[in-house]
Write an enzyme that holds these catalytic residues in place. Structure first.
Site, mmCIF file in Angstrom:
data_model
loop_
_atom_site.group_PDB
_atom_site.id
_atom_site.type_symbol
_atom_site.label_atom_id
_atom_site.label_comp_id
_atom_site.label_asym_id
_atom_site.label_seq_id
_atom_site.Cartn_x
_atom_site.Cartn_y
_atom_site.Cartn_z
ATOM 1 C CE1 TYR A 117 0.682 -0.014 4.448
ATOM 2 C CE2 TYR A 117 -1.632 -0.489 4.791
ATOM 3 C CZ TYR A 117 -0.369 -0.288 5.293
ATOM 4 O OH TYR A 117 -0.167 -0.371 6.635
ATOM 5 C CD GLU A 118 -0.549 5.007 1.772
ATOM 6 O OE1 GLU A 118 -0.616 5.842 0.857
ATOM 7 O OE2 GLU A 118 -1.509 4.800 2.547
ATOM 8 N N GLY A 119 1.678 2.665 -2.644
ATOM 9 C CA GLY A 119 2.618 2.456 -3.751
ATOM 10 C C GLY A 119 3.497 1.257 -3.473
ATOM 11 C CD GLN A 129 6.951 4.032 -2.546
ATOM 12 O OE1 GLN A 129 7.559 5.090 -2.432
ATOM 13 N NE2 GLN A 129 5.635 3.958 -2.475
#
Lengths: 598, 598
Positions: free
Chosen positions: A439-441, A446
């Site tokens: 999650y969050e990329g 990243q």
């Protein structure tokens, strides 16, 4: 179940000795944040996480959240624990005074975030998401919006979320379909379905404030037509009180590998009333405030996982008797030696320890950069901090979560077959932590953010401020004999980093796929190097303390020993990544689609 | 849920083209095992696993096994599927004709074992354990014991287990407490508690035959006082029919990270009647028959996991539209490109593919060695096969399961957030596979077996036959220009392997902990090198086929491309392991016990 102990001594070392938070806070005008105050807060936070949050971690996993008719019930004890969290004033800590916060620096909150996450990943996500929502409102909200939503969010009686993903788009937000139609009163009506909304619906708070991306009809296609909205579950009055129900409903919750005690929701917006945050079609830019903070929060989860796994593994390794040391019995009166005498068990323990402590240093450093970006008045200092933060955020997020996952896997291995059994708590750490790589990329995203957008996108400019800091440290210590075991490898590897970056840039001009092909290996290489820098810095502090005749000798000697382990047994992995990068994209892109399987 | 397709074409390539099973079977006198017969069996096995076994994988995970009052119920459909498995004659395939088997070679069964395990890890374990019990009885049982237990085990109407672990001892079997007291009739009464007994109790078969290690009172302490017994759940008549209930009871089942549909039992022996297998106090030696077969079975699980993860990931990567290729749109009429265009997604897919196919080749090779050990008449050939098998078994077990776990983790990553959701089936693969790194000896134990017991224990002799085979292959192909991209790296790395081994041996004379400190890195290094050899061999076959004008051009070209990926992007990891080994044990052993945490 492993018992959680907040790493107070090591956190003190990182914040006060390594990063000199006293000077840092003074420079930024945080006069209340004295070392004594920081120590007192940490001790309280440690006690709270150990006594209130950790004990409901395993039961929370077992019970999970329950969904019925749109209502989500969290596991036993979560509501009470969250209430204690609110009553203790924890949500208000680093929030602005004008909205009811205590006005303490962000970095104090980061430290507590690690404790919370290590004690109970699922629980920590609820307040974690509120922080993101608050950061967005504070940075981009109107005064009216702040007055409507911030006081209760700061207080913690309301919680927040972040609504980005839709069934057909996660990474590729330009494809989103949720629409926001302008109402006569200037508000918007939002309609659409969001998925994977962590803490999207639950019974911990009186109201839930969703930060939502959506498209206003007539906006351009793709990412340039995305706007940002605040959409509460219950509407709010102008002075921030709860009013009538809004058209926001939880359609279901997901059944997941881990973080069972955090609700992952399908949220349906059904003509829900929302308010535009920032400018029309500039939603993604505002969203990045939220995202960058969230990514650092996830990096912290990686460290928390490594530390929780370390604590469980260490206790077991000291307790479990199995086989004899090859250098002769260490527990001659027992039936066997504790397994901590075996080198390979130590390899796993020290991997966990070096990642937990090294990552804690990196995250503490990043949290101070956030402090600077938030309140520093000198634009040049702010710009330098911003640039280091931009570079290191994807590294910390992906590298520390991948290594965190590895550390939890070692945790299971140290326990042998018992590690696979739920009762011992080690397998839960592994299941919970895997989400942090997603999650969050994801790690892949990243890596592209780092290499494509940031490093190559800035033609290498973005790497310079941090590289200069590392170079300066090496130059300052190159004649220090005690430090040479750390400085020598760094001055071999650091120039390679820059050379490698240039080579990828050159190859990418011929073939843009070279970027994606190199990206994850490049990020991991950068991560190993970055952590080497922080380990070298920590060794320096330890040598200095020992030279000055500290009373806490064992602590500093252990720090140097762990630094040596990191340099001897973890950093060399960078060689493998470098060799993979050098071999380029060709072997990855050669297969035609029909050649993958026969 | 990903749909499983048995990799028939690739299995044919491995068995027939790479390993020439036609000649191999003819030499060993397996006249029925013609290529046509092998193909027909594989096709049937593929169909059976795809249509009967795979469909109950996910529901089996969800439901798990249930324990009530000592009775274990498997998930819906397991009983019926197992019955079909028995009716299809699958258990009898490679069993001796004199006990009702079909007398086909072991290696055919290995291939089918991979399909079963990829389709449903939990299910595959039930027949897998019967094989181990049968192998032990066949090798070490008396005629009476064979007549009592083998016919029903071969038929599959009875199943087997392997009872080693006790609560306080797993690796360190010398500490076991279960005792076996001699009865007047020559049988023994067994009393004690065993844990982690896979398939220890369930509702699939009429009877369960436990192979148990225990200590006869008066035997020496430690591993030299361990004897082996066969202890049935229901006693058996002399001609192998079920009789009265024996004192064997299932006290509970474990709640685990994965393999929920396989019962992991606490088994209480309460004066249970058992029969000595082999000689008194020679139990561990007999047990190794079982263990080595079981370790190869687990290596197969690693390959199965990699392939199952690959299949799921590939389907999703071709289907999921997200972002555009950096080299220009590949699906210009769609909303985005399928994610398989992105290099990093390909990196994960090709990692899975190269491990699955490379591991399949290694396991196929090992299975042929087992065939030779079982039936070859020439003692020298048998000894050579035994030596290669001894060397490569711990490598295959640990390396392929660690890489299998990595591949399932990539599987989750390819799916992004969806990978974390149970519905998609990818997280189950990761949870199920983790056990393969633990049972039958953890990765750390395999590494010690390889380096300490086998390589250093034989003063390096054991490495020679396989090293000679690799050297011969390199020598034969060193002038083949097409092959030079594979031969060159191998002739760089292979001598390092021997040099590194000598260096560890030298260091270990000063400090025995150097062995444990090097062991896992050494095993992984050996694994990457071993798989490189098999990839080079596969590339050679593919080049030859292409030169001869095959009609299946795409298959062989893909094989060469995957070999290139392995050499370019996987093999370089060996460098990191080599550097870690070189740095030795000091940094691992330096911490005093009280220096681990403060």
């Amino acid at each position: 179940m492993p018992e959680y102990k907040a790493p107070l001594r090591d956190m003190q070392f990182v914040m006060q000795e390594l990063l000199d938070c006293e000077t840092h806070y003074q420079n930024l005008g945080y006069e209340d944040a004295t070392p004594d105050m920081v120590n007192a807060i940490m001790a309280e936070a440690g006690k709270f996480t150990e006594e209130v949050i950790a004990p409901i971690n395993q039961s929370g996993d077992e019970q999970g959240c329950k969904w019925e008719d749109g209502i989500v019930t969290t596991p036993d004890g979560f509501k009470e624990a969250y209430q204690q969290y609110v009553e203790g004033g924890w949500p208000t800590l680093s929030q602005p005074v004008e909205h009811g916060g205590q006005g303490l620096p962000h970095s104090i909150n980061t430290a507590i975030g690690e404790f919370l996450s290590a004690a109970n990943h699922s629980f920590a996500m609820y307040p974690g998401l509120s922080h993101g929502a608050l950061a967005t409102l504070e940075a981009h909200g109107t005064e009216e919006q702040k007055n409507m939503f911030m006081p209760k969010l700061v207080e913690g009686t309301w919680t927040g979320t972040m609504c980005l993903t839709e069934p057909h788009c996660g990474t590729d937000l330009g494809m989103l379909r949720t629409k926001a139609e302008l109402n006569d009163d200037g508000s918007y009506s939002l309609t659409g379905t969001k998925i994977f909304i962590s803490a999207g619906e639950h019974d911990l708070s009186d109201n839930i404030v969703h930060i939502v991306i959506a498209r206003i009809p007539g906006s351009p296609a793709g990412t340039k037509g995305i706007s940002l909205f605040v959409v509460p579950k219950f509407n709010a009055t102008a002075d921030g009180e709860k009013a009538d129900r809004n058209g926001v409903n939880c359609g279901s919750i997901e059944h997941k590998m881990g973080i069972h005690a955090n609700s992952t929701c399908v949220i349906n917006f059904d003509g829900a009333k929302g308010y535009l945050i920032g400018e029309v079609n500039r939603g993604l830019n505002c969203m990045f405030t939220f995202m960058n903070a969230a990514r650092l929060g996830v990096a912290n989860e990686g460290v928390a996982a490594a530390d929780a796994a370390f604590q469980g593994s260490l206790a077991y390794a000291q307790d479990r008797l199995q086989m004899r040391s090859l250098t002769g019995p260490k527990n001659p009166n027992g039936a066997a030696d504790p397994i901590i005498v075996h080198p390979d068990v130590r390899r796993m323990l020290l991997t966990q320890k070096s990642i937990a402590e090294g990552g804690r240093a990196l995250n503490g450093y990043l949290a101070q950069l956030v402090d600077i970006v938030e309140v520093e008045k000198d634009a040049a200092k702010r710009a330098e901090a911003e640039s280091k933060l931009a570079l290191l955020t994807p590294i910390a997020k992906a590298f520390l979560t991948e290594l965190g996952l590895e550390c939890t896997s070692h945790g299971v291995q140290v326990f042998g077959g018992h590690g696979f059994i739920k009762e011992w708590g080690m397998e839960q750490l592994m299941r919970d932590t895997k989400i942090s790589c997603l999650y969050e990329g994801t790690t892949g995203i990243q890596a592209l953010d780092l290499l494509a957008r940031k490093i190559l996108g800035s033609k290498g400019e973005l790497i310079k401020p941090f590289a200069a800091e590392v170079t300066q440290f090496c130059t300052e210590n190159v004649t220090d004999e005690q430090m040479s075991e750390f400085i020598k490898p760094m001055i071999t590897i650091a120039p390679n980093w820059q050379k490698m970056t240039q080579e990828i840039g050159m190859k990418a001009m011929q073939n843009p796929d070279e970027i994606g092909a190199a990206s994850v290996d490049y990020l991991m290489y950068s991560g190993y190097l970055t952590l080497a820098y922080f380990w070298a810095k920590m060794a320096k502090v330890a040598f200095t303390q020992l030279a000055e005749g500290t009373e806490d000798k064992a602590f500093y000697e252990a720090k140097i020993k762990t630094a040596r382990f990191y340099f001897a047994r973890i950093l060399p992995r960078a060689h493998g990544h470098a060799a993979c990068i050098e071999n380029g994209a060709d072997s990855m892109m050669a297969h035609d689609l029909e050649e993958f399987v026969f």
